[in-house]
Each structure stands twice: as structure tokens, then as C-alpha cells.
Enzyme design. Structure first.
Site, mmCIF file in Angstrom:
data_model
loop_
_atom_site.group_PDB
_atom_site.id
_atom_site.type_symbol
_atom_site.label_atom_id
_atom_site.label_comp_id
_atom_site.label_asym_id
_atom_site.label_seq_id
_atom_site.Cartn_x
_atom_site.Cartn_y
_atom_site.Cartn_z
ATOM 1 N N ASP A 12 0.859 -1.182 0.000
ATOM 2 C CA ASP A 12 0.000 0.000 0.000
ATOM 3 C C ASP A 12 0.895 1.231 0.000
ATOM 4 O O ASP A 12 2.125 1.135 -0.160
ATOM 5 C CB ASP A 12 -0.976 -0.028 1.167
ATOM 6 C CG ASP A 12 -0.289 0.100 2.538
ATOM 7 O OD1 ASP A 12 0.973 0.216 2.589
ATOM 8 O OD2 ASP A 12 -0.993 0.085 3.557
ATOM 9 N N CYS A 69 2.882 -3.409 4.174
ATOM 10 C CA CYS A 69 2.024 -2.276 4.553
ATOM 11 C C CYS A 69 2.616 -1.688 5.826
ATOM 12 O O CYS A 69 3.804 -1.899 6.109
ATOM 13 C CB CYS A 69 0.565 -2.694 4.720
ATOM 14 S SG CYS A 69 0.246 -3.837 6.078
ATOM 15 N N THR A 71 2.167 -2.412 9.092
ATOM 16 C CA THR A 71 2.623 -3.450 10.022
ATOM 17 C C THR A 71 2.789 -4.805 9.347
ATOM 18 O O THR A 71 3.394 -5.715 9.921
ATOM 19 C CB THR A 71 1.614 -3.623 11.177
ATOM 20 O OG1 THR A 71 0.361 -4.075 10.628
ATOM 21 C CG2 THR A 71 1.407 -2.313 11.929
ATOM 22 N N HIS A 102 8.308 -25.190 8.224
ATOM 23 C CA HIS A 102 7.274 -25.919 8.957
ATOM 24 C C HIS A 102 5.864 -25.686 8.417
ATOM 25 O O HIS A 102 5.011 -26.586 8.520
ATOM 26 C CB HIS A 102 7.297 -25.525 10.434
ATOM 27 C CG HIS A 102 8.542 -25.945 11.136
ATOM 28 N ND1 HIS A 102 8.775 -25.699 12.479
ATOM 29 C CD2 HIS A 102 9.654 -26.595 10.697
ATOM 30 C CE1 HIS A 102 9.968 -26.180 12.814
ATOM 31 N NE2 HIS A 102 10.518 -26.729 11.746
ATOM 32 N N HIS A 137 5.262 -32.138 9.459
ATOM 33 C CA HIS A 137 4.537 -30.884 9.263
ATOM 34 C C HIS A 137 3.469 -31.000 8.179
ATOM 35 O O HIS A 137 2.547 -30.183 8.118
ATOM 36 C CB HIS A 137 5.513 -29.769 8.887
ATOM 37 C CG HIS A 137 6.647 -29.621 9.847
ATOM 38 N ND1 HIS A 137 6.479 -29.195 11.142
ATOM 39 C CD2 HIS A 137 7.977 -29.878 9.706
ATOM 40 C CE1 HIS A 137 7.649 -29.171 11.752
ATOM 41 N NE2 HIS A 137 8.577 -29.588 10.904
#
Length: 466
Positions: A12, A69, A71, A102, A137
Site C-alpha cells: 500500500d 504495509c 505493520t 514448517h 509438518h
């Protein structure tokens, strides 16, 4: 990883400066890049670019995606709405690497307001340089796909072909057992402590023997739970207080884990017994219970709202050490007059010696009562009243759905258990519904079974029975 792979990149307006740096960095390393915007510093909405990148990855046009962005959180949420996407937010390289190894993550997101350019480059290198390991996994990643596909009960799928080991440590013997995904005890062995030269080596050998017996390998055992005759921290990793058992050292969990190569969780044995009864014994279908082991002493485990209750200080359930007789018999805890010194096995042994002479034991006291010895009858009745008051206090305080009794004394139904249940019914406070008062179902296997399931005890909002 080959650097000819194609990477989708999007951001963004907040992430635009960092995206430009990342594009340059990836280009210098030889990666093919598809830029999905934004190309403007004007305010825009991150879901647009999260979906564009996710669509490119989900379609197979691009192998991986990178999103930026403020965060990294919002834009990753948008990406994860697209079927087949496993987007992760990372702020350091270690998590980025494990997300690939994983979780088979296919989109990396980070925040321009959270990390700097140099850190972003290290995270990108860690993510793109790691390979998915598959193996153990793979099933968990497949469960993520099941969620996308609307599978109603992935928990049932998760338990298929899962094996858990339980270890019950006592002063003279150690029990080892294996449970399957339906919480059934598949194999069990008991080994005398006196024959052990190296407890970790012995447990490993016994575990391998049990695995072979049911046709699996140790690698298929996902966890080991250990029942400890003492107080254990709520996270199951630290022994807070134990009797004098040499093998139970401060580093016991770490040492056992290193020896077996399997994650280890410890639980106090009486709490393990309660947890086992809750999940697959007489407590199935309930949300709260108290399980009392009436043996040489009194062990108590509590389950409330689907969780093992440890108490704020870690010592919940020590009902055997409630004071019953002022300045009474000295107890192993160092105090005087505890209820278990009168109402449990060792206490009744002392009473028998006082009334019937040296060498007498609790069994002789019950035999004397059966033969009409009124002194013995009254002594047992007094012990039952003491224990009854203890149980009534627990019922009035916690209002559990059930009180379950196990241990050798619970087998003394006529003179001990039945009068105890009658006393509790007569004296406990209820709103009209009496708690279930009954024998536990799992017998002496309860601590081992509950220990094997100890890793589940930290789950929220509470594990339910099979």
C-alpha cells in the site's frame, strides 16, 4: 533455492518506499519479479494489493509473494482470504525461515513501520532461502487446507494416527505406556527403579519396545507426558517440589527430552489422574471434576471448565494436608494433624497399631470391623467423617459436577467408600443437584494416561473428551 523463480510483490502507500528497495534487492539477486503496485504515494487500501499478489501465487503464476504495509498485518489478512494462501507476518529472519520449513508459507509480509530496510532484506533472504520440510509438518499443513474446504471437525482428523507416550514415576517403579489418537492405552510396561542404571536409557528402551509391539517407531510418537509425585509448574517444564526421588532433578524434563528426541511435558501425578479421568474415564462429558486418590496418602486433582486447575501458587488440590486434628500426628509435609495422617493408608496403619498392637495395619483394622470389633468400627467411622468433611469443603467451594475416588482404600466399599459417599451427600451444600460421587474408571493407569495427555492440558478453551 533457485533464483529464477517468479515473485509477486505488492504494497500500500505506506509500504511503497520499502517495496522499491526490496524490488531493487531482489532484482540484483536475479529473481523474476512481478510488481502488483501500488506505484503511488497517495493513500490507498491494502486489501487491493494483498489480493492481487495472493491471486498470482494461488494461480501458480508466481511461486511466492511479498507484501508490505504499515505493520504487515492487514495486507496479510487480505491475502489469507484467498484459497491456497498461507501468508505470514515476520519481523525477524528466524520466524521467516521456520514459516517456510514448517508451515509451507507462500507469502511473506512485513511492516514498513516496524522494521528497517536491512532487516527486511535479511527476512527476505531467510524466507526465500528455506525449504519446506514436509514430514511431520505435512499433516498440519493439510489441516489448513481442510479448514479452507469446510471440514467440520479437523480435530478428529488431527488425532488420526497420533501416538502419545505417558510415563508414571513412582518411588519404586516407573510405568511407560502409549496412547493412540482415540486416547486408548495401546501398550504398557512397568519397570522397577532398582534395576535401572540410566533412567533415560531405560525409558527409551522400553518406549522402543512398546512402539515395536504396536507396529510403530519412536518417530511417530508426537509427545511424552510424565506424571510426577510432586508439584510441577503449570507449563509442565519445572519441578517445584518433590519427595526424595533421585532421578527427579531440576533439569529432568530437558534431559529426558534430549534423550528421547520428543517434546516432554510434566504434570503432578494426582492432577494427571484427574485429567485422564476427565478425557477418557468417568469424567467424560463433564466440564468439572475432582479426582481423589485414596492410597497411602491422599492425592487430589481438579479439572475446572475443561482445564487442569493448578492454582495461583501452583499448589491447588492438597486436600490431604488440610488440618484435621490440632497438634496431631506429624505429617510428611512437616505439619501436624493433616487429614491424610488419619484417613489415608499410612494414617490408618498408625490407628491399627494403636488399637490392635504392633505389626497391625489398615487391612487388619478393616478385618476387625468386619468381625464386629466396635473400637475398629468407630475408628474407621471417625476417619471417614474427617475425610467426608474435607470432601464436603471441596464440593461447597468448587461445586464440581463429580467427585471421583480411586486408590486402594476406594476398594473398601462397605466400611469406607460407601459411608464416605453417604456422609458427603448428607452434608454438602447444593442447589438441588448432587454431584456425581463414584469410583474412577481408569484404575492405576489413570496417572499414566493423564500424563500422556498432559500436552493437551494447556489448550484453550478447554479440551473435551473423546
Amino acid at each position: 533455492m533457485e533464483q529464477t523463480i517468479k515473485i509477486a510483490v505488492g504494497c500500500d502507500h505506506v509500504g511503497l518506499p520499502m517495496k522499491r528497495d526490496i524490488l531493487s534487492y531482489l532484482s540484483k539477486k536475479g529473481y523474476q519479479i512481478v510488481d502488483f503496485g501500488t506505484d503511488s504515494g497517495q493513500r490507498t487500501d491494502y486489501p487491493i494489493y494483498g489480493k492481487r499478489v495472493a491471486d498470482a501465487v494461488a494461480s501458480g503464476d508466481c511461486r511466492f509473494g511479498i507484501l508490505i504495509c504499515g505493520t504487515g498485518v492487514g495486507i496479510s489478512l487480505a491475502a489469507n482470504k484467498v484459497r491456497g494462501i498461507r501468508a505470514v507476518v515476520c519481523s525477524e529472519p528466524y520466524s521467516a525461515s521456520l514459516a517456510r520449513q514448517h508451515n509451507d508459507a507462500n507469502i511473506l509480509a512485513f511492516g514498513a513501520r516496524v522494521i528497517g530496510g536491512a532487516t527486511a532484506e535479511m527476512i527476505v533472504d531467510a524466507f526465500l532461502g528455506a525449504e519446506y520440510e514436509g514430514g511431520r509438518h505435512a499433516k498440519r499443513v493439510a489441516m489448513l487446507t481442510d479448514i479452507e474446504n469446510g471440514v467440520a471437525d479437523i480435530g478428529a482428523l488431527a488425532q488420526q494416527n497420533i501416538f502419545r507416550a505417558g510415563i508414571d514415576i513412582g518411588g519404586t517403579k516407573i510405568g511407560v505406556g502409549i496412547l493412540d489418537g482415540e486416547y486408548r492405552l495401546c501398550a504398557r510396561e512397568t519397570v522397577p527403579v532398582s534395576t535401572m542404571k540410566d533412567v533415560f536409557e531405560t525409558v527409551g528402551t522400553v518406549l522402543d519396545t512398546l512402539c515395536a509391539r504396536i507396529g510403530i517407531t519412536r518417530a511417530e510418537v508426537v509427545s511424552v507426558g510424565v506424571g510426577i509425585p510432586g508439584t510441577v509448574s503449570a507449563d509442565g517444564r519445572s519441578i517445584l517440589k518433590v519427595p526424595n526421588i533421585d532421578i527427579l532433578t531440576e533439569t529432568f524434563a530437558d534431559d529426558l527430552e534430549a534423550a528421547l528426541g520428543i517434546p516432554v511435558t510434566m504434570m503432578q501425578d494426582s492432577r494427571a489422574a484427574a485429567w485422564g479421568e476427565y478425557l477418557c474415564g468417568s469424567g467424560k462429558g463433564l466440564r468439572s471434576l475432582i479426582c481423589m486418590t485414596l492410597g497411602t496418602g491422599i492425592g487430589t486433582g481438579i479439572v475446572l471448565d475443561g482445564h487442569v486447575y493448578h492454582g495461583g501458587l501452583g499448589c491447588a488440590g492438597e486436600l490431604g494436608h488440610l488440618p484435621a486434628v490440632p497438634d496431631g500426628r506429624i505429617c510428611g509435609c512437616g505439619r501436624h494433624g493433616c487429614v491424610e495422617k488419619y484417613a489415608a493408608g499410612r494414617g490408618l496403619d498408625m490407628t491399627a497399631r494403636e488399637l490392635l498392637g504392633e505389626g497391625a495395619a489398615a487391612a487388619d483394622l478393616f478385618s476387625a470391623a468386619e468381625n464386629g470389633n466396635q473400637t475398629a468400627v468407630e475408628a474407621i467411622s471417625s476417619a471417614v467423617r474427617m475425610l467426608g468433611n474435607t470432601v464436603v469443603s471441596a464440593v461447597n467451594l468448587l461445586s464440581p459436577e463429580a467427585i471421583l475416588f480411586s486408590g486402594g482404600l476406594a476398594a473398601q466399599k462397605k466400611w469406607y467408600l460407601e459411608p464416605l459417599i453417604a456422609y458427603v451427600k448428607e452434608h454438602c451444600y447444593t442447589s438441588g443437584t448432587m454431584p456425581v460421587l463414584a469410583c474412577a474408571a481408569l484404575g492405576d493407569a489413570a496417572p499414566l494416561i493423564g500424563a500422556a495427555l498432559a500436552p493437551l492440558a494447556a489448550a484453550a478453551p478447554g479440551i473435551t473428551a473423546k
